[in-house]
Design an enzyme around this catalytic site. Structure first.
Site, mmCIF file in Angstrom:
data_model
loop_
_atom_site.group_PDB
_atom_site.id
_atom_site.type_symbol
_atom_site.label_atom_id
_atom_site.label_comp_id
_atom_site.label_asym_id
_atom_site.label_seq_id
_atom_site.Cartn_x
_atom_site.Cartn_y
_atom_site.Cartn_z
ATOM 1 N N ASP A 199 0.511 -1.077 0.246
ATOM 2 C CA ASP A 199 -0.655 0.320 0.052
ATOM 3 C C ASP A 199 1.200 1.287 0.068
ATOM 4 O O ASP A 199 2.160 1.268 0.996
ATOM 5 C CB ASP A 199 -1.062 -0.181 1.238
ATOM 6 C CG ASP A 199 -1.436 0.783 1.367
ATOM 7 O OD1 ASP A 199 -3.181 1.068 0.774
ATOM 8 O OD2 ASP A 199 -1.335 2.202 2.371
ATOM 9 N N GLU A 241 0.743 -0.545 -5.092
ATOM 10 C CA GLU A 241 0.065 0.102 -5.317
ATOM 11 C C GLU A 241 0.638 1.910 -5.296
ATOM 12 O O GLU A 241 1.011 2.063 -4.504
ATOM 13 C CB GLU A 241 -0.924 0.387 -4.095
ATOM 14 C CG GLU A 241 -1.964 2.279 -4.809
ATOM 15 C CD GLU A 241 -2.260 2.554 -3.186
ATOM 16 O OE1 GLU A 241 -3.358 2.746 -3.326
ATOM 17 O OE2 GLU A 241 -1.786 2.435 -2.245
HETATM 18 C C1 NOJ Z 1 -4.712 3.353 -0.043
HETATM 19 C C2 NOJ Z 1 -5.356 2.856 -0.126
HETATM 20 O O1 NOJ Z 1 -6.068 2.436 -0.991
HETATM 21 C C3 NOJ Z 1 -6.329 3.978 0.548
HETATM 22 O O2 NOJ Z 1 -7.714 2.999 0.943
HETATM 23 C C4 NOJ Z 1 -6.106 3.970 2.319
HETATM 24 O O3 NOJ Z 1 -6.546 5.429 2.356
HETATM 25 C C5 NOJ Z 1 -4.842 4.770 1.666
HETATM 26 N N1 NOJ Z 1 -4.185 4.206 1.296
HETATM 27 C C6 NOJ Z 1 -3.963 5.236 3.113
HETATM 28 O O4 NOJ Z 1 -4.294 3.793 3.170
#
Ligand code: NOJ
Length: 533
Positions: A199, A241
């Site tokens: 993430d 991501e």
């Molecule tokens: C990316 C995630 O997809 C999102 O849902 C989240 O709010 C942010 N990272 C921060 O953790």
């Protein structure tokens, strides 16, 4: 080895999928009981949103404990059962590794704020005496935050956060942090998860005078984690991501030594833009600007996910056009994006839904389906933030959509027209051979028969009609041709080849093909090369 290239990903939240205990929260046994549904659809990998103990102020992306499970969702034993039941069905499981930040309730942060300045414990996070450092860094959650610094009265200092102020960023300059994250990685890989989604990976390091994104230090760290993975585990996968421009996004593949996969964020809004304009231009434009990627790596293609449809990767004019077209209800706007599910975005138009799924499943890369989108589920704009696209899965027309027997569910089930569970649900869709669900199932089955979809070299054919997108994918002796009419009127394409329509079985021999409004064709080429349109 590179199973992710032929994979069909399905993203879901344990909490939203199926409640087995009757408390109104989906749980691990509930998900396990629905694995056959996913196999039936043709899914091969399930990506689970965070399920760790958390104050849930960012729906679990605010982690308070990395190595256990929120008791509402189940236990580690339930998770092991999920894994073994999934693996028995040849389904893989990908979970979240939230590498950039924790919740402010995480014991590491609680310890850090009380520890002496300069101590390793304090230095788990990024502190400053002034909120002026790293001032070239953008704010991501523009609707809720005005700065990337927040004041902590206990520490008497500011701490750095790229997302909500209750999510302090970890300090990767501290070797103890780097080791701690590696330990978390090992914990889940040792349990047997097949992949980890990294993430918010572009933001690991901060350096003055930069925008603190995609820094060389961040890539070096990713290479280190990957080397560790390759040394100790087999057949696992990292999914980055990295919501970045193509040239920056490809850097997350390294030379095949960083992440195996990364989402194509800049492509996603352009699929919607092309549809809005009835013109393929935006899709070809961005793919033209996407550098080649290492042979062992793969793009993740998606239409919608659990977040807003982000418009960070389009120009101001394009963003205005997208808002105008897709966010007529002002409540749909969130941060730099649109908080809607696929079916409401497309006015529940079944032709456009199929067309967008044909692009999702046809474009080079591996597709990610967001739970419920295979049914054409709706959303709830009355819920705050992104909660409206995270409502309970609609299984059937019984109470609570067959999701739960509880008096109340964690978010209300959607029950008003046209997306209410009484009509939009899995049982009804599976009973109706002409449903979107059956179309997607058929498309997945075709895709899985043709390795060219996941592995092929793409060749854009640029037909003279700009409303028609046509590309061929070639892999060894397999070639498929995807033709899509992005407009609301009949179009024609001259097929200068021989091929078979994979949906209808029709054989075409170098002829003109009529394509209805928003129609699409998947054609296997005989012989497997030399397509012109
Ligand atoms: C990316 C995630 O997809 C999102 O849902 C989240 O709010 C942010 N990272 C921060 O953790």
């Amino acid at each position: 080895m590179d199973w992710y290239k032929d994979a069909i990903f399905y993203e879901t939240h344990i909490r939203s999928f199926k409640d087995s205990s009757g408390d109104g929260f989906g749980d691990l046994p509930g998900l396990t009981s629905k694995l056959d549904y996913l196999v039936d659809l043709g899914v091969t990998v399930v990506w689970l949103l965070p399920f760790y103990p958390s104050p849930l102020r960012d729906d679990g992306y605010d982690v308070a404990d990395y190595t256990s499970i929120d008791p509402r969702y189940g236990t580690i034993d339930d998770f092991k059962t999920l894994l073994s039941e999934a693996h028995r069905r040849e389904l893989r499981i990908v979970t979240e590794l939230i590498v950039n930040h924790t919740s402010d309730q995480h014991p590491w942060f609680q310890r850090a704020r009380r520890a002496p300045a300069g101590s390793p414990e304090r230095d788990f996070y990024v502190w400053s005496d002034s909120p002026d450092r790293y001032s070239d860094t953008r704010v991501i959650f523009t609707d809720s935050e005005t700065s990337n610094w927040a004041w902590d009265p206990v520490a008497g200092a500011y701490y750095w956060h790229r997302f909500f102020s209750h999510q302090p960023d970890l300090n990767y300059d501290n070797p103890i942090v780097r080791q701690a994250v590696l330990d978390v990685t090992d914990f889940w890989l040792d349990l047997g998860v097949d992949g980890l989604r990294l993430d918010a990976v572009p933001y690991l390091y901060e350096r003055e005078g930069t925008n603190c994104e995609n820094l060389p230090e961040t890539h070096a760290e990713l290479k280190r984690i990957r080397a560790h993975l390759d040394e100790h585990y087999r057949d696992r996968m990292f999914l980055a991501e990295a919501n970045q421009w193509p040239s920056d996004a490809v850097a997350y593949f390294g030379e095949g030594d960083e992440s195996h996969m990364n989402y194509h964020f800049p492509l996603m809004p352009r699929l919607f833009l092309a549809l809005a304009r009835g013109n393929r231009g935006p899709i070809e434009w961005i793919l033209d600007r996407t550098p080649p990627i290492p042979a062992s790596t793969q793009w993740g293609i998606f239409l919608r996910n659990h977040d807003e449809l982000t418009l960070e990767m389009v120009t101001d004019e394009e963003r205005a056009e997208m808002y105008e077209f897709y966010a007529k209800d002002p409540r749909a706007k969130l941060n730099v994006g649109i908080r809607r599910r696929l079916a409401p975005l497309l006015d529940n138009d079944q032709r456009r839904l199929r067309l967008m799924f044909s692009l999702l499943l046809g474009l080079p890369g591996s597709p990610f389906i967001y739970y419920g989108d295979e049914l054409g589920m709706g959303d709830n704009l009355d819920l705050p933030d992104r909660d409206g696209v995270r409502t309970p899965m609609q299984w059937d027309s019984s109470r609570n959509a067959g999701f739960s027997t509880a008096a109340e569910t964690f978010f209300p089930v959607i029950d008003d027209e046209p997306f209410g569970y009484q009509t939009v649900n899995a049982a009804t869709a599976m009973d109706d051979k002409s449903s979107l669900w059956h179309w997607i199932k058929a498309a997945i089955a075709i895709r899985r028969r043709h390795p060219a979809f996941g592995r092929g070299q793409v060749e854009f054919l640029h037909p003279s009609d700009p409303a028609v997108l046509a590309f061929a994918l070639h892999y060894e002796r397999d070639s498929v041709l995807v033709i899509a009419n992005l407009s609301d009127s009949d179009r024609r394409a001259d097929l200068g080849a021989e091929g078979v329509d994979e949906f209808s079985g029709t054989t075409y021999v170098g002829q003109q093909i009529e394509i209805e409004p928003y129609g699409c064709r998947w054609i296997t080429l005989v012989p497997a090369d030399g397509a012109t349109v």
